[in-house]
Design a protein around this motif. Structure first.
Motif, PDB file in Angstrom:
ATOM      1  N   THR A 211      -5.135  35.228 -25.235  1.00 34.24           N
ATOM      2  CA  THR A 211      -5.924  34.208 -25.396  1.00 34.24           C
ATOM      3  C   THR A 211      -5.481  32.728 -25.184  1.00 34.24           C
ATOM      4  O   THR A 211      -6.243  32.152 -24.467  1.00 34.24           O
ATOM      5  CB  THR A 211      -6.531  34.121 -26.867  1.00 34.24           C
TER       6      THR A 211
ATOM      7  N   LYS B 113     -11.148  37.218 -34.126  1.00 30.68           N
ATOM      8  CA  LYS B 113     -12.440  37.656 -35.007  1.00 30.68           C
ATOM      9  C   LYS B 113     -12.943  38.467 -34.226  1.00 30.68           C
ATOM     10  O   LYS B 113     -13.090  38.566 -32.889  1.00 30.68           O
ATOM     11  CB  LYS B 113     -13.103  36.575 -35.547  1.00 30.68           C
ATOM     12  N   ASP B 114     -13.463  39.798 -35.118  1.00 29.78           N
ATOM     13  CA  ASP B 114     -14.275  40.563 -34.427  1.00 29.78           C
ATOM     14  C   ASP B 114     -13.484  41.421 -33.257  1.00 29.78           C
ATOM     15  O   ASP B 114     -14.493  41.485 -31.963  1.00 29.78           O
ATOM     16  CB  ASP B 114     -15.537  40.085 -33.877  1.00 29.78           C
TER      17      ASP B 114
ATOM     18  N   LYS C 170     -12.889  43.407 -26.627  1.00 29.23           N
ATOM     19  CA  LYS C 170     -13.685  42.114 -26.825  1.00 29.23           C
ATOM     20  C   LYS C 170     -13.290  41.586 -28.097  1.00 29.23           C
ATOM     21  O   LYS C 170     -12.931  42.219 -29.023  1.00 29.23           O
ATOM     22  CB  LYS C 170     -15.078  42.383 -26.885  1.00 29.23           C
ATOM     23  N   TRP C 171     -13.247  40.233 -28.117  1.00 29.62           N
ATOM     24  CA  TRP C 171     -12.928  39.544 -29.338  1.00 29.62           C
ATOM     25  C   TRP C 171     -13.821  38.045 -29.233  1.00 29.62           C
ATOM     26  O   TRP C 171     -13.753  37.684 -28.449  1.00 29.62           O
ATOM     27  CB  TRP C 171     -11.546  39.504 -29.488  1.00 29.62           C
ATOM     28  N   ASN C 172     -13.672  37.329 -30.471  1.00 30.63           N
ATOM     29  CA  ASN C 172     -14.084  35.937 -30.579  1.00 30.63           C
ATOM     30  C   ASN C 172     -12.553  35.438 -30.938  1.00 30.63           C
ATOM     31  O   ASN C 172     -11.923  35.951 -31.770  1.00 30.63           O
ATOM     32  CB  ASN C 172     -15.099  35.676 -31.763  1.00 30.63           C
TER      33      ASN C 172
ATOM     34  N   GLU D 147     -11.101  31.471 -32.478  1.00 36.55           N
ATOM     35  CA  GLU D 147     -11.201  30.042 -32.951  1.00 36.55           C
ATOM     36  C   GLU D 147      -9.804  29.533 -32.553  1.00 36.55           C
ATOM     37  O   GLU D 147      -8.841  30.072 -32.967  1.00 36.55           O
ATOM     38  CB  GLU D 147     -11.278  30.277 -34.342  1.00 36.55           C
TER      39      GLU D 147
ATOM     40  N   ALA E  93     -14.274  27.298 -30.214  1.00 36.63           N
ATOM     41  CA  ALA E  93     -14.560  28.892 -30.254  1.00 36.63           C
ATOM     42  C   ALA E  93     -14.779  29.455 -28.737  1.00 36.63           C
ATOM     43  O   ALA E  93     -15.489  28.740 -27.835  1.00 36.63           O
ATOM     44  CB  ALA E  93     -15.636  28.969 -31.299  1.00 36.63           C
ATOM     45  N   TYR E  94     -14.203  30.689 -28.625  1.00 37.90           N
ATOM     46  CA  TYR E  94     -14.323  31.261 -27.243  1.00 37.90           C
ATOM     47  C   TYR E  94     -14.707  32.909 -27.424  1.00 37.90           C
ATOM     48  O   TYR E  94     -14.268  33.485 -28.600  1.00 37.90           O
ATOM     49  CB  TYR E  94     -13.027  31.236 -26.610  1.00 37.90           C
ATOM     50  N   ALA E  95     -15.730  33.167 -26.657  1.00 36.96           N
ATOM     51  CA  ALA E  95     -15.909  34.951 -26.639  1.00 36.96           C
ATOM     52  C   ALA E  95     -14.772  35.224 -25.272  1.00 36.96           C
ATOM     53  O   ALA E  95     -14.956  34.720 -24.467  1.00 36.96           O
ATOM     54  CB  ALA E  95     -17.223  34.833 -26.141  1.00 36.96           C
ATOM     55  N   CYS E  96     -14.052  36.274 -26.010  1.00 36.65           N
ATOM     56  CA  CYS E  96     -13.043  36.657 -24.745  1.00 36.65           C
ATOM     57  C   CYS E  96     -12.916  38.309 -24.363  1.00 36.65           C
ATOM     58  O   CYS E  96     -13.822  38.893 -25.514  1.00 36.65           O
ATOM     59  CB  CYS E  96     -11.727  36.606 -25.296  1.00 36.65           C
TER      60      CYS E  96
ATOM     61  N   CYS F 153     -11.832  34.175 -21.026  1.00 32.57           N
ATOM     62  CA  CYS F 153     -12.263  33.422 -22.671  1.00 32.57           C
ATOM     63  C   CYS F 153     -13.318  32.319 -22.050  1.00 32.57           C
ATOM     64  O   CYS F 153     -12.902  31.676 -21.390  1.00 32.57           O
ATOM     65  CB  CYS F 153     -11.067  32.847 -23.197  1.00 32.57           C
TER      66      CYS F 153
END
Length: 78
Positions: free
Chosen positions: A27, A43-44, A53-55, A57, A62-65, A76
């Motif tokens: 990340t 997270k997640d 897949k993950w989020n 911080e 914040a990023y969606a990766c 990301c």
């Protein structure tokens, strides 16, 4: 029996490929700049047979990766 052992091997291998430390490192690498892996909060985390897949911080927001199952081609998006 050989097929079962082969499948188990790949499941274990994919689990290792997306350990939390590896996800944090990849990340930080994907985001770039001065983001350090130990400052990434994952997270997640969602592992499937072919992708992860993950989020995240980070100090940059914040990023969606996402990535493939071996944590290559990490992307990301803020």
């Amino acid at each position: 029996m050989r097929l079962v052992l082969t499948a188990l091997f790949f499941v274990l291998l994919s689990g290792c490929a997306s350990s939390i430390e590896n996800v944090q490192r990849e990340t930080a690498r994907s985001i770039g700049g001065d983001v350090l892996p130990d400052k990434v909060i994952v997270k997640d985390l969602d592992r499937s047979a072919t992708s992860v897949k993950w989020n995240a911080e980070t100090p940059k927001g914040a990023y969606a990766c996402s990535a493939d199952d071996m944590m290559r081609r990490v992307l990301c998006v803020k």
